[in-house]
Write a protein that holds these residues in place. Structure first.
Motif, PDB file in Angstrom:
ATOM      1  N   LYS A 206      19.446  -2.012  -8.262  1.00  2.00           N
ATOM      2  CA  LYS A 206      19.022  -2.457  -6.932  1.00  2.00           C
ATOM      3  C   LYS A 206      17.670  -3.153  -6.978  1.00  2.00           C
ATOM      4  O   LYS A 206      17.462  -4.184  -6.320  1.00  2.00           O
ATOM      5  CB  LYS A 206      18.970  -1.240  -5.990  1.00  2.00           C
ATOM      6  N   LEU A 207      16.735  -2.616  -7.773  1.00  2.00           N
ATOM      7  CA  LEU A 207      15.399  -3.205  -7.863  1.00  2.00           C
ATOM      8  C   LEU A 207      15.437  -4.574  -8.549  1.00  2.00           C
ATOM      9  O   LEU A 207      14.667  -5.475  -8.205  1.00  2.00           O
ATOM     10  CB  LEU A 207      14.460  -2.263  -8.615  1.00  2.00           C
ATOM     11  N   ASN A 208      16.319  -4.731  -9.515  1.00  3.26           N
ATOM     12  CA  ASN A 208      16.423  -6.007 -10.215  1.00  3.26           C
ATOM     13  C   ASN A 208      16.847  -7.145  -9.294  1.00  3.26           C
ATOM     14  O   ASN A 208      16.634  -8.324  -9.601  1.00  3.26           O
ATOM     15  CB  ASN A 208      17.412  -5.900 -11.378  1.00  3.26           C
ATOM     16  N   GLU A 209      17.460  -6.798  -8.178  1.00  7.06           N
ATOM     17  CA  GLU A 209      17.937  -7.816  -7.244  1.00  7.06           C
ATOM     18  C   GLU A 209      16.864  -8.280  -6.264  1.00  7.06           C
ATOM     19  O   GLU A 209      17.080  -9.220  -5.489  1.00  7.06           O
ATOM     20  CB  GLU A 209      19.135  -7.269  -6.460  1.00  7.06           C
ATOM     21  N   LYS A 210      15.701  -7.647  -6.274  1.00  4.85           N
ATOM     22  CA  LYS A 210      14.654  -8.000  -5.316  1.00  4.85           C
ATOM     23  C   LYS A 210      14.071  -9.379  -5.627  1.00  4.85           C
ATOM     24  O   LYS A 210      13.861  -9.737  -6.787  1.00  4.85           O
ATOM     25  CB  LYS A 210      13.539  -6.944  -5.333  1.00  4.85           C
ATOM     26  N   ALA A 211      13.804 -10.124  -4.568  1.00  6.51           N
ATOM     27  CA  ALA A 211      13.189 -11.434  -4.721  1.00  6.51           C
ATOM     28  C   ALA A 211      11.757 -11.292  -5.203  1.00  6.51           C
ATOM     29  O   ALA A 211      11.114 -10.259  -4.968  1.00  6.51           O
ATOM     30  CB  ALA A 211      13.226 -12.178  -3.385  1.00  6.51           C
ATOM     31  N   PRO A 212      11.212 -12.322  -5.887  1.00  7.84           N
ATOM     32  CA  PRO A 212       9.826 -12.248  -6.368  1.00  7.84           C
ATOM     33  C   PRO A 212       8.837 -12.095  -5.214  1.00  7.84           C
ATOM     34  O   PRO A 212       9.082 -12.556  -4.099  1.00  7.84           O
ATOM     35  CB  PRO A 212       9.633 -13.587  -7.086  1.00  7.84           C
ATOM     36  N   TYR A 213       7.735 -11.449  -5.505  1.00 10.43           N
ATOM     37  CA  TYR A 213       6.662 -11.261  -4.527  1.00 10.43           C
ATOM     38  C   TYR A 213       5.554 -12.284  -4.761  1.00 10.43           C
ATOM     39  O   TYR A 213       5.391 -12.806  -5.872  1.00 10.43           O
ATOM     40  CB  TYR A 213       6.062  -9.854  -4.673  1.00 10.43           C
ATOM     41  N   GLU A 214       4.805 -12.533  -3.717  1.00  6.76           N
ATOM     42  CA  GLU A 214       3.594 -13.323  -3.898  1.00  6.76           C
ATOM     43  C   GLU A 214       2.445 -12.421  -4.328  1.00  6.76           C
ATOM     44  O   GLU A 214       1.598 -12.827  -5.122  1.00  6.76           O
ATOM     45  CB  GLU A 214       3.267 -14.072  -2.605  1.00  6.76           C
ATOM     46  N   VAL A 215       2.430 -11.193  -3.800  1.00  4.57           N
ATOM     47  CA  VAL A 215       1.484 -10.181  -4.261  1.00  4.57           C
ATOM     48  C   VAL A 215       2.259  -8.890  -4.473  1.00  4.57           C
ATOM     49  O   VAL A 215       2.936  -8.407  -3.564  1.00  4.57           O
ATOM     50  CB  VAL A 215       0.355  -9.929  -3.237  1.00  4.57           C
ATOM     51  N   LEU A 216       2.145  -8.323  -5.678  1.00  7.70           N
ATOM     52  CA  LEU A 216       2.745  -7.024  -5.962  1.00  7.70           C
ATOM     53  C   LEU A 216       1.615  -6.079  -6.371  1.00  7.70           C
ATOM     54  O   LEU A 216       0.844  -6.365  -7.285  1.00  7.70           O
ATOM     55  CB  LEU A 216       3.771  -7.111  -7.087  1.00  7.70           C
ATOM     56  N   ILE A 217       1.507  -4.969  -5.672  1.00  6.73           N
ATOM     57  CA  ILE A 217       0.445  -3.991  -5.895  1.00  6.73           C
ATOM     58  C   ILE A 217       1.035  -2.804  -6.648  1.00  6.73           C
ATOM     59  O   ILE A 217       2.068  -2.255  -6.246  1.00  6.73           O
ATOM     60  CB  ILE A 217      -0.160  -3.541  -4.553  1.00  6.73           C
ATOM     61  N   ILE A 218       0.373  -2.413  -7.716  1.00  4.34           N
ATOM     62  CA  ILE A 218       0.802  -1.239  -8.482  1.00  4.34           C
ATOM     63  C   ILE A 218      -0.126  -0.086  -8.125  1.00  4.34           C
ATOM     64  O   ILE A 218      -1.313  -0.104  -8.463  1.00  4.34           O
ATOM     65  CB  ILE A 218       0.773  -1.518  -9.992  1.00  4.34           C
ATOM     66  N   GLY A 219       0.388   0.900  -7.416  1.00  5.01           N
ATOM     67  CA  GLY A 219      -0.420   2.033  -6.983  1.00  5.01           C
ATOM     68  C   GLY A 219      -0.433   2.147  -5.473  1.00  5.01           C
ATOM     69  O   GLY A 219      -0.597   1.154  -4.765  1.00  5.01           O
ATOM     70  N   GLY A 220      -0.271   3.375  -4.972  1.00  2.00           N
ATOM     71  CA  GLY A 220      -0.164   3.585  -3.537  1.00  2.00           C
ATOM     72  C   GLY A 220      -1.261   4.433  -2.947  1.00  2.00           C
ATOM     73  O   GLY A 220      -1.070   5.053  -1.895  1.00  2.00           O
ATOM     74  N   GLY A 221      -2.432   4.466  -3.573  1.00  2.00           N
ATOM     75  CA  GLY A 221      -3.569   5.203  -3.009  1.00  2.00           C
ATOM     76  C   GLY A 221      -4.332   4.348  -2.016  1.00  2.00           C
ATOM     77  O   GLY A 221      -3.842   3.306  -1.561  1.00  2.00           O
ATOM     78  N   PRO A 222      -5.546   4.750  -1.660  1.00  2.00           N
ATOM     79  CA  PRO A 222      -6.336   3.983  -0.683  1.00  2.00           C
ATOM     80  C   PRO A 222      -6.557   2.534  -1.088  1.00  2.00           C
ATOM     81  O   PRO A 222      -6.502   1.639  -0.243  1.00  2.00           O
ATOM     82  CB  PRO A 222      -7.654   4.764  -0.626  1.00  2.00           C
ATOM     83  N   ALA A 223      -6.826   2.284  -2.366  1.00  2.00           N
ATOM     84  CA  ALA A 223      -7.035   0.905  -2.815  1.00  2.00           C
ATOM     85  C   ALA A 223      -5.753   0.092  -2.666  1.00  2.00           C
ATOM     86  O   ALA A 223      -5.767  -1.045  -2.153  1.00  2.00           O
ATOM     87  CB  ALA A 223      -7.512   0.886  -4.265  1.00  2.00           C
ATOM     88  N   GLY A 224      -4.646   0.646  -3.104  1.00  2.00           N
ATOM     89  CA  GLY A 224      -3.378  -0.072  -2.994  1.00  2.00           C
ATOM     90  C   GLY A 224      -2.955  -0.301  -1.560  1.00  2.00           C
ATOM     91  O   GLY A 224      -2.455  -1.372  -1.197  1.00  2.00           O
ATOM     92  N   ALA A 225      -3.148   0.718  -0.710  1.00  2.00           N
ATOM     93  CA  ALA A 225      -2.770   0.585   0.704  1.00  2.00           C
ATOM     94  C   ALA A 225      -3.601  -0.493   1.388  1.00  2.00           C
ATOM     95  O   ALA A 225      -3.079  -1.314   2.147  1.00  2.00           O
ATOM     96  CB  ALA A 225      -2.943   1.930   1.412  1.00  2.00           C
ATOM     97  N   ALA A 226      -4.917  -0.480   1.142  1.00  2.00           N
ATOM     98  CA  ALA A 226      -5.783  -1.490   1.761  1.00  2.00           C
ATOM     99  C   ALA A 226      -5.415  -2.883   1.283  1.00  2.00           C
ATOM    100  O   ALA A 226      -5.371  -3.838   2.077  1.00  2.00           O
ATOM    101  CB  ALA A 226      -7.245  -1.183   1.440  1.00  2.00           C
ATOM    102  N   ALA A 227      -5.119  -3.018  -0.006  1.00  2.00           N
ATOM    103  CA  ALA A 227      -4.715  -4.315  -0.534  1.00  2.00           C
ATOM    104  C   ALA A 227      -3.430  -4.799   0.135  1.00  2.00           C
ATOM    105  O   ALA A 227      -3.289  -5.980   0.477  1.00  2.00           O
ATOM    106  CB  ALA A 227      -4.522  -4.224  -2.045  1.00  2.00           C
ATOM    107  N   ALA A 228      -2.497  -3.875   0.349  1.00  2.83           N
ATOM    108  CA  ALA A 228      -1.219  -4.249   0.971  1.00  2.83           C
ATOM    109  C   ALA A 228      -1.412  -4.734   2.396  1.00  2.83           C
ATOM    110  O   ALA A 228      -0.816  -5.734   2.822  1.00  2.83           O
ATOM    111  CB  ALA A 228      -0.270  -3.058   0.939  1.00  2.83           C
TER     112      ALA A 228
END
Length: 524
Positions: A206-228
């Motif tokens: 399922k993940l392989n079928e996802k379209a490319p991102y313009e920004v992909l963030i690795i990590g879901g803590g405060p830094a990652g959330a703010a970046a998103a």
């Protein structure tokens, strides 16, 4: 048991119950049983047309009670008085059993219903543990929607004999069909992945079928959330991939220094982060570990983020916000006795050591705060600090020194955690000044010596400091074009939530600037 305000709130929630439910208590003559009887009686009295109570249960673990839909035999049991952090777990179990839909993705419910096999989960928890409710609620969810799944939430303080017999030294601790299954915080997706064979392969496809991102963030803590949030507000396709959302905040009990928020708890803060990110339609992928980052072949091209399950996500820019984790002391016995006396969260595991002797390793704020918290629960606390003085704030040190059951040793080098093969029973340390070695007889040791960045998957890919941190400039650029980094994983000083959030915002703005100045190649 329940004050008038709580009863009024429950009455409002119980309006959502559409199918009658039944509480079946299995009691004995203990004080805990009396408390459970009182709680069950009061809950049933709030909505007698929807909730009934019985006290003729035959469940072998007493005292306990079952929550089930009338005419069914749902496997939701509390061998506990679910107050404190677990009161929400009780409320959700009542609502789900009564037909109110849970807030989970439809495909998750379908996966739960389709699980084939008999699964009996015992989750040992403590009512002061802020990590435990996630596990308890995940187990209850599965037990409500799959009749072959049984889930028992067991208060370790109420069943101390069983805790000792099973040698449980940390919570949450989960057993499946009588055998150890897992320790620590687990989300329902993680649990399903372990018991649903083939789930990882289906998810990778399922993940392989996802379209490319313009920004992909690795990590879901405060830094990652703010970046998103900052990236998504630019109107560009944004994704987050993380093992769990919230990062270290999920293991933080109290947060009192995030400006504009007087005080909150880590899991609540993490939930608010996720809600804010979801508000902007960010594609959130959790329960996934990144195995490798492959830089774009040319500026503006697509980088590849390879996951442990083999899936590959593409993105024109990447923001690394993988944070940090507790640092290990790296002495013999630490890994062998982890969760068997060696612990890292005093709030979660402290109650399991009530009336016993424990040690804390680390004299910074985290270590001293842990020692202060534990001193109110355990028999004695010995704090060991490698340096010649404690590094914590003076007000904390003064508080610690005022406590009669605390002993402090500076210039103390931990040499070994000792044990009997089943659980730890002490540690050895050396006086760095005199050279003498000492042995402490202990039931537990809490390690509080700082953090180590989560960058193992990046070694050889981009420039790291001698401490393993990602080297960045003032605009969060790494040594790779199109790859940015933010938060505790970087060389930015002062590892604080508010600093990580600011750095994440900065990284997103830098990534957007990179995108508008570096058009994608035609071939991409």
């Amino acid at each position: 048991m329940l004050d008038s305000n709580t009863q009024a709130q429950l009455a409002t929630y119980f309006e959502r119950i559409s199918q009658p439910i039944e509480l079946i208590a299995s009691l004995d003559d203990s004080a805990g049983a009396a408390d459970i009887r009182e709680l069950v009686t009061e809950i049933a009295a709030i909505a007698p047309d929807k909730i009934s109570a019985r006290f003729d249960g035959t469940f072998e673990r007493r005292p306990s009670f079952q929550i089930t839909r009338v005419g069914h035999n749902m496997g939701v049991h509390f061998a506990a008085l679910p107050m404190g952090h677990e009161f929400t777990s009780l409320l959700l179990a009542l609502l789900w059993a009564g037909g109110h839909p849970p807030k989970v993705e439809p495909e998750v419910l379908e996966q739960i219903k389709a699980i084939d096999g008999d699964f009996a989960f015992d989750t040992f928890m403590s009512l002061t543990c802020h990590n435990c409710p996630d596990v308890v609620q995940a187990m209850n969810l599965m037990a409500v929607f799959n009749p072959r799944i049984r889930a028992v939430a067991i208060d370790g303080g109420l069943f101390q004999k069983e805790v000792e017999d099973r040698q449980i030294m940390a919570v949450p601790s989960v057993f499946l069909n009588g055998q150890p299954f897992g320790n620590g915080r687990m989300e329902v997706g993680e649990i399903l992945a372990k018991i649903d064979t083939g789930a990882a392969k289906r998810e990778a496809a399922k993940l392989n079928e996802k379209a490319p991102y313009e920004v992909l963030i690795i990590g879901g803590g405060p830094a990652g959330a703010a970046a998103a949030v900052y990236a998504a507000r630019k109107g560009i396709r944004t994704g987050i991939v993380a093992e769990r959302f919230g990062g270290q905040t999920m293991d933080t009990l109290g947060i009192e220094n995030f400006i504009s928020v007087l005080e909150t708890e880590g899991p609540k803060f993490a939930a608010a982060l996720e809600a804010h990110v979801r508000h902007y339609g960010v594609d959130i992928i959790t329960l996934q570990r990144v195995a490798k980052l492959e830089a774009a072949a040319q500026p503006g091209g697509y980088a590849s983020v390879v996951l442990d399950n083999g899936a590959v996500l593409k993105a024109r820019s990447v923001i690394l916000a993988t944070g940090a984790r507790w640092r290990n002391i790296n002495v013999p016995g630490e890994q062998e006795y982890k969760t068997k006396g060696v612990a890292y969260c005093p709030h979660c595991d402290g109650p399991l050591f009530k009336g016993k002797d424990v040690a804390v390793i680390g004299g910074g704020n985290s270590g001293v705060e842990a020692a202060i918290d534990l001193a109110g629960v355990v028999k004695s606390v010995t704090l060991l600090e490698f340096a010649d003085q404690l590094r914590a704030d003076a007000v904390l040190v003064d508080k610690l020194k005022s406590m009669p059951n605390v002993t402090i040793h500076t210039n103390a080098q931990t040499l070994e955690v000792t044990g009997d093969g089943q659980k730890m029973n002490g540690l050895r340390y050396k006086d760095r000044v005199g050279g003498a070695e000492h042995k402490l007889d202990l039931a537990g040791v809490f390690v509080q010596i700082g953090l180590v960045p989560n960058t193992e998957f990046l070694k050889g890919t981009l420039e790291l400091s001698k401490f393993g941190e990602i080297i960045i400039d003032a605009k969060c650029h790494t040594s790779l074009a199109g790859v940015f980094a933010a938060g505790d994983v970087t060389t930015v000083p002062y590892k604080q939530i508010i600093i990580a959030a600011g750095e994440g915002s900065k990284a997103a703005l830098s990534a957007f600037d990179y995108l508008i100045r570096t058009p994608a190649p035609a071939a991409a």
